[in-house]
Scaffold this motif. Sequence first.
Motif, PDB file in Angstrom:
ATOM      1  N   THR A  70       0.657  -1.234   0.066  1.00 52.39           N
ATOM      2  CA  THR A  70       0.078   0.030  -0.134  1.00 52.39           C
ATOM      3  C   THR A  70       0.699   1.187  -0.082  1.00 52.39           C
ATOM      4  OG1 THR A  70      -0.027   0.393   2.306  1.00 52.39           O
ATOM      5  CG2 THR A  70      -1.608  -1.238   1.657  1.00 52.39           C
ATOM      6  N   ASP A  71       0.205   2.448  -0.380  1.00 51.67           N
ATOM      7  CA  ASP A  71       0.819   3.707  -0.203  1.00 51.67           C
ATOM      8  C   ASP A  71       0.584   4.127   1.068  1.00 51.67           C
ATOM      9  OD1 ASP A  71      -1.804   4.525  -0.626  1.00 51.67           O
ATOM     10  OD2 ASP A  71      -1.193   5.625  -2.481  1.00 51.67           O
ATOM     11  N   GLY A  72       0.006   3.495   2.275  1.00 48.63           N
ATOM     12  CA  GLY A  72      -0.141   4.297   3.435  1.00 48.63           C
ATOM     13  C   GLY A  72      -0.970   3.184   4.370  1.00 48.63           C
ATOM     14  N   ASP A  73      -1.438   3.656   5.592  1.00 42.68           N
ATOM     15  CA  ASP A  73      -2.130   2.951   6.557  1.00 42.68           C
ATOM     16  C   ASP A  73      -3.243   1.938   5.808  1.00 42.68           C
ATOM     17  OD1 ASP A  73      -4.086   2.220   8.466  1.00 42.68           O
ATOM     18  OD2 ASP A  73      -3.168   3.631   9.649  1.00 42.68           O
ATOM     19  N   LEU A  74      -2.999   0.799   5.997  1.00 39.88           N
ATOM     20  CA  LEU A  74      -3.791  -0.220   5.497  1.00 39.88           C
ATOM     21  C   LEU A  74      -5.533  -0.023   5.657  1.00 39.88           C
ATOM     22  CD1 LEU A  74      -4.130  -3.059   3.906  1.00 39.88           C
ATOM     23  CD2 LEU A  74      -4.318  -4.254   6.255  1.00 39.88           C
ATOM     24  N   LEU A  75      -5.803   0.580   6.581  1.00 40.30           N
ATOM     25  CA  LEU A  75      -7.233   0.726   7.173  1.00 40.30           C
ATOM     26  C   LEU A  75      -7.621   2.208   6.495  1.00 40.30           C
ATOM     27  CD1 LEU A  75      -7.282  -0.661  10.868  1.00 40.30           C
ATOM     28  CD2 LEU A  75      -7.331  -1.744   8.642  1.00 40.30           C
ATOM     29  N   GLU A  76      -6.965   2.909   6.174  1.00 39.77           N
ATOM     30  CA  GLU A  76      -7.462   4.323   5.990  1.00 39.77           C
ATOM     31  C   GLU A  76      -7.840   4.005   4.322  1.00 39.77           C
ATOM     32  OE1 GLU A  76      -7.980   6.742   7.366  1.00 39.77           O
ATOM     33  OE2 GLU A  76      -6.609   7.522   8.682  1.00 39.77           O
ATOM     34  N   ILE A  77      -9.157   4.606   4.428  1.00 41.66           N
ATOM     35  CA  ILE A  77      -9.891   4.622   2.820  1.00 41.66           C
ATOM     36  C   ILE A  77      -9.121   5.540   1.869  1.00 41.66           C
ATOM     37  CG2 ILE A  77     -11.252   6.543   3.432  1.00 41.66           C
ATOM     38  CD1 ILE A  77     -12.317   3.492   1.331  1.00 41.66           C
ATOM     39  N   ARG A  78      -8.285   6.454   2.228  1.00 41.55           N
ATOM     40  CA  ARG A  78      -7.608   7.000   1.030  1.00 41.55           C
ATOM     41  C   ARG A  78      -6.609   6.343   0.514  1.00 41.55           C
ATOM     42  NH1 ARG A  78      -7.705  12.810   4.566  1.00 41.55           N
ATOM     43  NH2 ARG A  78      -7.460  10.970   5.934  1.00 41.55           N
ATOM     44  N   THR A  79      -6.070   5.391   1.151  1.00 39.53           N
ATOM     45  CA  THR A  79      -4.959   4.575   1.063  1.00 39.53           C
ATOM     46  C   THR A  79      -5.082   3.782  -0.356  1.00 39.53           C
ATOM     47  OG1 THR A  79      -3.915   4.290   3.348  1.00 39.53           O
ATOM     48  CG2 THR A  79      -3.412   2.639   1.646  1.00 39.53           C
ATOM     49  N   ARG A  80      -4.194   3.444  -1.216  1.00 34.72           N
ATOM     50  CA  ARG A  80      -4.259   2.701  -2.329  1.00 34.72           C
ATOM     51  C   ARG A  80      -3.438   1.596  -2.088  1.00 34.72           C
ATOM     52  NH1 ARG A  80      -6.175   6.084  -6.404  1.00 34.72           N
ATOM     53  NH2 ARG A  80      -6.915   8.122  -5.408  1.00 34.72           N
ATOM     54  N   ILE A  81      -3.934   0.427  -2.740  1.00 37.01           N
ATOM     55  CA  ILE A  81      -3.440  -0.851  -2.864  1.00 37.01           C
ATOM     56  C   ILE A  81      -2.401  -0.388  -4.090  1.00 37.01           C
ATOM     57  CG2 ILE A  81      -3.552  -3.211  -3.106  1.00 37.01           C
ATOM     58  CD1 ILE A  81      -4.882  -2.190  -0.533  1.00 37.01           C
ATOM     59  N   ARG A  82      -1.202  -1.154  -4.083  1.00 41.39           N
ATOM     60  CA  ARG A  82      -0.463  -0.695  -5.334  1.00 41.39           C
ATOM     61  C   ARG A  82       0.160  -2.083  -5.852  1.00 41.39           C
ATOM     62  NH1 ARG A  82       1.970   4.214  -5.288  1.00 41.39           N
ATOM     63  NH2 ARG A  82       2.979   3.664  -7.148  1.00 41.39           N
ATOM     64  N   TYR A  83       0.332  -3.119  -5.060  1.00 41.03           N
ATOM     65  CA  TYR A  83       0.395  -4.355  -5.395  1.00 41.03           C
ATOM     66  C   TYR A  83      -0.222  -5.532  -4.661  1.00 41.03           C
ATOM     67  CZ  TYR A  83       4.293  -1.927  -7.719  1.00 41.03           C
ATOM     68  OH  TYR A  83       5.038  -1.114  -8.477  1.00 41.03           O
ATOM     69  N   LEU A  84      -0.459  -6.408  -5.119  1.00 41.30           N
ATOM     70  CA  LEU A  84      -1.165  -7.797  -4.481  1.00 41.30           C
ATOM     71  C   LEU A  84      -0.644  -8.913  -4.823  1.00 41.30           C
ATOM     72  CD1 LEU A  84      -3.866  -8.289  -2.758  1.00 41.30           C
ATOM     73  CD2 LEU A  84      -5.127  -8.257  -4.757  1.00 41.30           C
ATOM     74  N   PHE A  85      -0.379  -9.674  -3.784  1.00 43.01           N
ATOM     75  CA  PHE A  85      -0.062 -11.217  -4.031  1.00 43.01           C
ATOM     76  C   PHE A  85      -0.962 -12.241  -3.491  1.00 43.01           C
ATOM     77  CE2 PHE A  85       3.827  -8.978  -4.711  1.00 43.01           C
ATOM     78  CZ  PHE A  85       4.488  -9.643  -6.031  1.00 43.01           C
ATOM     79  N   ILE A  86      -1.358 -13.070  -4.002  1.00 39.96           N
ATOM     80  CA  ILE A  86      -2.158 -14.091  -3.599  1.00 39.96           C
ATOM     81  C   ILE A  86      -1.592 -15.497  -3.824  1.00 39.96           C
ATOM     82  CG2 ILE A  86      -4.447 -15.045  -3.310  1.00 39.96           C
ATOM     83  CD1 ILE A  86      -5.665 -12.305  -3.790  1.00 39.96           C
ATOM     84  N   ASP A  87      -1.312 -16.309  -2.763  1.00 34.64           N
ATOM     85  CA  ASP A  87      -0.518 -17.523  -2.908  1.00 34.64           C
ATOM     86  C   ASP A  87       0.592 -17.135  -3.638  1.00 34.64           C
ATOM     87  OD1 ASP A  87      -0.641 -20.248  -2.616  1.00 34.64           O
ATOM     88  OD2 ASP A  87      -1.740 -20.594  -4.464  1.00 34.64           O
ATOM     89  N   GLY A  88       1.278 -16.163  -3.489  1.00 33.03           N
ATOM     90  CA  GLY A  88       2.739 -15.844  -4.107  1.00 33.03           C
ATOM     91  C   GLY A  88       2.410 -15.491  -5.628  1.00 33.03           C
ATOM     92  N   ARG A  89       1.205 -15.278  -6.000  1.00 28.85           N
ATOM     93  CA  ARG A  89       1.006 -14.682  -7.315  1.00 28.85           C
ATOM     94  C   ARG A  89       0.703 -13.425  -7.352  1.00 28.85           C
ATOM     95  NH1 ARG A  89      -0.123 -19.781 -10.032  1.00 28.85           N
ATOM     96  NH2 ARG A  89      -0.703 -21.530  -8.552  1.00 28.85           N
ATOM     97  N   PRO A  90       1.281 -12.659  -8.484  1.00 33.81           N
ATOM     98  CA  PRO A  90       1.076 -11.278  -8.374  1.00 33.81           C
ATOM     99  C   PRO A  90      -0.227 -10.967  -9.074  1.00 33.81           C
ATOM    100  CG  PRO A  90       2.704 -11.761 -10.093  1.00 33.81           C
ATOM    101  CD  PRO A  90       2.380 -13.059  -9.278  1.00 33.81           C
TER     102      PRO A  90
END
Lengths: 441, 465, 567
Positions: free
Chosen positions: A403-423
């Motif tokens: 993320t670019d900030g606090d995980l719980l804040e609504i204004r935060t953006r998710i930048r990358y996501l891995f699930i089961d090691g998959r991007p």
Amino acid sequence: MKILITILLICVPAFAQQIGNPTTQQGVIPARGVFAIRNARIVTVSGADIENGTVVIRDGKIEAVGTTVNVPAGAQSIDGRGLSVYPGMIDAGTNMGLVEVPQGANGTVDTSEVGELNPNAKAITAVNPHSAHIAVTRVEGITNTLTAPTGGLISGQAALINLLGTAPKEMAVVPQFALVINYPRVGFGGGGFGGFQAPPNLAETLSNNERQVEQIRKMLRDAEAYGRTLDAYEKDKTLPRPDRNVVLEPLVPYVRGEQPVIFRADREAEIRGALKFAEEMKLKPIILGGNDAWKVASLLKEKNVPVILTGVFSLPSREDDAYDILYENPAKLQQAGVRFAISTGDAGAEVRNLAQYAGMAAAFGLSKADAVKSVTLYPAQIMNVADRLGSIEPGKMANLVVTDGDLLEIRTRIRYLFIDGRPVVLTSRHTELNDAFKNRK
Amino acid sequence: MKKFLLLFVVLVAGSAVHAQPNETLIKNATVLTVTRGTLTNTDVLIRNGKIAGVGKNLTASANAQVIDATGKFVMPGIIDAHSHSMLDTINEGTLAVTSMVRTEDVLNPTDVDLYRGLAGGVTTLNLLHGSANPIGGLNSVVKIKYGRPASEFLFPGAMPGIKFALGENVKRSSSPNTPGVTRRYPNTRMGVEEVIRDAFTRARDYKRTWDEYRAASAKDKNLIPPRRDLQLEPLVEILEGRRYVHAHCYIASEILMLINLADEFGFKIKTFQHVLEGYKVAKEIAAHGAGASIFADSWGYKIEAYDAIPYNAAIMTRAGVVVSMNSDSDERARRLNIEAAKAMHWGDLTEEQALKLITLNPAIQLGIQERVGSIEVGKDADLAIWNAHPFSVYSRVDTTFVDGAVYFDRAQDLARRPELAKERATLEQAEPNKPPARGAQSPNTPRRRPTTRTDDEIDELEERP
Amino acid sequence: MPKVRPRLIVALCTLSLPLALICLCVNGEANAQRSAIDTYAITNARIVTVSGPVVERGTVVVRNGLIAAAGANVSAPPDARVIDGAGMTVYPGLIDSYTNLALPEPAAGPSPAGGGPGAFLLQQAQARPSPGGPNSTQPVGLQPEVMVEDSIRSTGNDIESSRNIGITTALSAPRSGIWMGQSALINLSGQTPQQMIVRSPVAMHVSFTPLRGSYPGSLMGVFAQLRQMMLDAQRYRDSIQIYERNPRGIRRPETDRSLAALVPVIEGRMPVIMLANSEREISRALDLAAEFKLRLIVAGGREADRVADRLAKQNVPVLLSLNLPRRTTAAMPEADPEPMRTLRDRVAAQQTAAKLVKAGVRFAFQSGSLANITDLMGNANRTIENGLTPADAVRAFTIWPAEIFGVANQLGSIEAGKIANLTVTRGDLFDRNSRVTHVFIDGRPVDLRPTTPAPGAGERPSGRGGLSGTWTLNVNLGQGDRGATLTLQQEGDRVTGSIAGVLGSGEISNASVSASDEVRFTASLNIEGQTKEATFTGTVSANEIRGTVAVVGLAPGSFTATRVRPN
């Protein structure tokens, strides 16, 4: 469709073209590999935060975490400067993938079987990997959900899934995690119709509930007997061969306390009833709902029974309740030493707002660190998968959110996501529709 | 028994507004003015219910209440442009056109959810009829003066409005066919258009009839006057631009239908409500001059909501539509601050744009922008003090003011809890409260309206008063 | 055309009606003299005259249906039958200012079979009333032309129960509707309905109860329709006036009995009694009355003290219900605490009467459909314990209702020339140990029988015992039977109740039972974790209801309910 793919290709974030597969919506799982997120703030959850650290992911697992980690040769590297890495969030109280459109499209609803007692109904069978809800949810940093059937008294068995995959089996973390029992209600929980009061004819309700509990009890006892009969026959084949029973058979591990039983219960009387029943039947209970859990905190602590709270955003159950009674529920349980997790309790569409539920709890007394735990490590612990999920530690499944900030804040953006090691590419039905229409002139 | 009487008086007074100072000075806050940016270390002076000053180092008279708001945030009271709170009944669903019914007739000022809304920084509500019919009832714009009589809630000078509705609810899509009961017309989006067209055609004729009568009766005193028709009078007001239309809708085609129909009859739609597919026809909405009042991110709960996206606010705002974010739910009303912030998360609105979604924009949509919606000298002192930036999930309201009076205060609320527990203990000892006793039923506690997330789930429901 | 009633002689004469009418009265008089003895004297009694000071020891003389004399120095005439009133108190006959007394049950089934003397009369008495006015332009429930006078019966258990506790006179109001119709003030004794009537019509009645399944189906619609019909009545009146002035060239206005019945209401000649208990219901009634300049009387009035200023300012009297709320549920650990508002309201309801006196609001007591009428005096006593003076409590049962209904010249005090309605007690009226010893109605003693609470007291005797009771409900929505407990209360044609079980718990709404035994209600059920509205439609037969369930978004289902326990 061609247009859609074209749009997709144009709009996929740049990193995704480097790593991962841009066509998740078309049902291809991005490949595992070796990845390194470097120079990021790492919120391990299980330990201290690590500034300027690196996380290495290899073949689906977290390989290394720390400030002195070497980036393996050939690793796809992500510059994590200014970013934070969190474990993926987990919502332990949903119907994710079991229902697409709840109103007016019954054909898309697979939550409740016919009849009251359906221990053999397995959520993992019906989870639709291609539900639009799944991508919409994961792009907000939620990597896992417990997906539970809802109907009758014994609803069936809930599955813990990764929110990625083209087949239920690929998604399953624990395909048959828990039995779900709707403990008979004495009144409504938060918000709903009639929410202010228990029924005026409570005595009738209670005796009716007792009859329903008896129905559950009878089936569980039958399953226990059935299990013993099978075991005896295995040891001694001269005994009469018992007929197999597809309804009772899945109950055996639950009645033996080997796997947990989730009781939906919101009101104090329901929670106490469920705890008593679980003790009587020697079950391993988890409370799901738990609006009144704070009132039962000492008993929950004493029995070491965890609670999955789904009512943080519900209106208080009773007219005289303090306005913040459900906002404060997590903090009160934390203080009392009760194990808990925060869930949306939503069917699917609004599971993506999980972070705000935890945030509200933090606005009303829960520490920010505990708020993060309540949607990561705590649910993982409650679901006995803390060795695989819920924190950033070597050896765990690489379900990570950058993320670019606090995980719980609504204004935060998710930048990358891995699930089961998959991007995972950060697209969904919603980003696609946005891209299709945002520039309409 | 006198004891009870006393206690009762004390507590009623306690929950209402008592002995409010004429002047309140909020010191050293971060002030989100909405129209003049974010001002740090700034004071807000409230005098006689109005904002009397916004600036540094303001002074107040000696008996003013002074609040140290260091580290805190002040924002305008949130305006919820779509609410069914405090309505004893929401739908008159028996007819397709019910413009004669008024929400103002069924206000319940004691609804505790109003207080819960105040605790979320909400001060103004647009109370709308439900979505059971193409032309629904008349709205009420209210300030949440919890503890006061219903008549004091009404927002003076707010533009009168009316609810329209299109789509699945109006078609009664979810209503099963009952044997022997004829389905109510309309059953399709085609029929919805015709119902509205017919109503406005009648309204136009009605107006002509009265105009003709007035002209003729000046000469001829022996004329029987035309019938006054409470159903058509509000529609005449719409045609004359004296009443705002708030139209519940979902999909692009029905939005365009209503725009065309309104153009045909020469009136304006003030807001499209929900308007989940507004992003698909943003330019047409903007060209008509309509506003949009939407959910932040609700989607998928029925077929006509399946194409909803959380970028709706951003796309429409950029197309020039005045957008507001509403609750349509007593639950969600408590956290509209977060709903507005979602427009920054999805669609990159600026902080000011996002703030307007729950302040100035809904004020414009209700015709009350001269009174509320921003923190400016001369405006009504409807505002809230937050302990953190209201767009943070960690924020919470400390104090809410309506017309300069405190209607929610967290510290007071916490302090009152032990008193209430004491009062309960006393009351439970009173003779009529002792169980069990023969006699009448308990007074009916007003039945809860379901506080669900959309009109849809309350569509069919009617309750007794 | 006014009907002539024997008991209206005084009133009619004072209105200086034509001589011909007075002649007719003489005929009526003959009827009234069938009883051999019609002169009575109650001697040595304490007399609460209400109009004047209490006479500690005196005599009341009753002759020819009227009070002939009353006072300390009055002696019994030689032809009088003398009742030694030593130790007794004589009050003016008590008035119950809001009842449905003498009205047949709306949903009564066929009369019980069986011959014997009087069976025919009994059958007549219990005949189902016609549901609405003939040739009405309006649907049932919106027919202001309906008159109680047309359907009252002179017999009935309720009448007797009321007399037993000393009530001699009652306002008999229509049972249901929005425009409910017009009430009559009746004496609770008479051979025929006509003999009972003291004044009719007394008032127009309004309740804010939506119709079922048709417009207005909501509270909002009720107000809209009330307004529309009053506007229509104004136009109707104006149209007729214009037409009658010069009909030439004007299309003849259609006659409309419903609108015609509203004309005296909108002109303020006939009061309107609106049923309103809560603060906001009363406020709505006051608003509507102010909007149309109506002569409002509020009936119910539980929270009237909270609107006392407005009531006093608009000079609106209250028919205050003595059906005081009390807790009826037993204490159970599983139960939620009752809402504070409920607790406060119960305590506050006992204080309303005293507060109204203090605020200068006129009021009269009414029984408010008490389940058991014998609780009436005990409840009056509670208002006295909460600050009402005993003298005002007597007034609220006597002269105040008489004034509110415009019959203070006939009723409400013990004065010569007034109707001889008397209630005689041993002990103070409000004393728990007091006993009603004699009741005179229209100058004649009424037989008092010991009250024997019928089985299921509180239930109105309808043909099948009504729907009241506890029912086991089985709902099948295509997923197997689901059980629940359904509790129903039927009071007149008002049905309320609740549902509890795995399908959720809550009150039912829009409940009704038709004359053809069709039962309808809606309930919120918890289906698949969602709260959904279910509409139940079924037919009741004795202790079973069978029918269909309609749930939004689901295929229609079925249900059966079996009564396990009457209430």
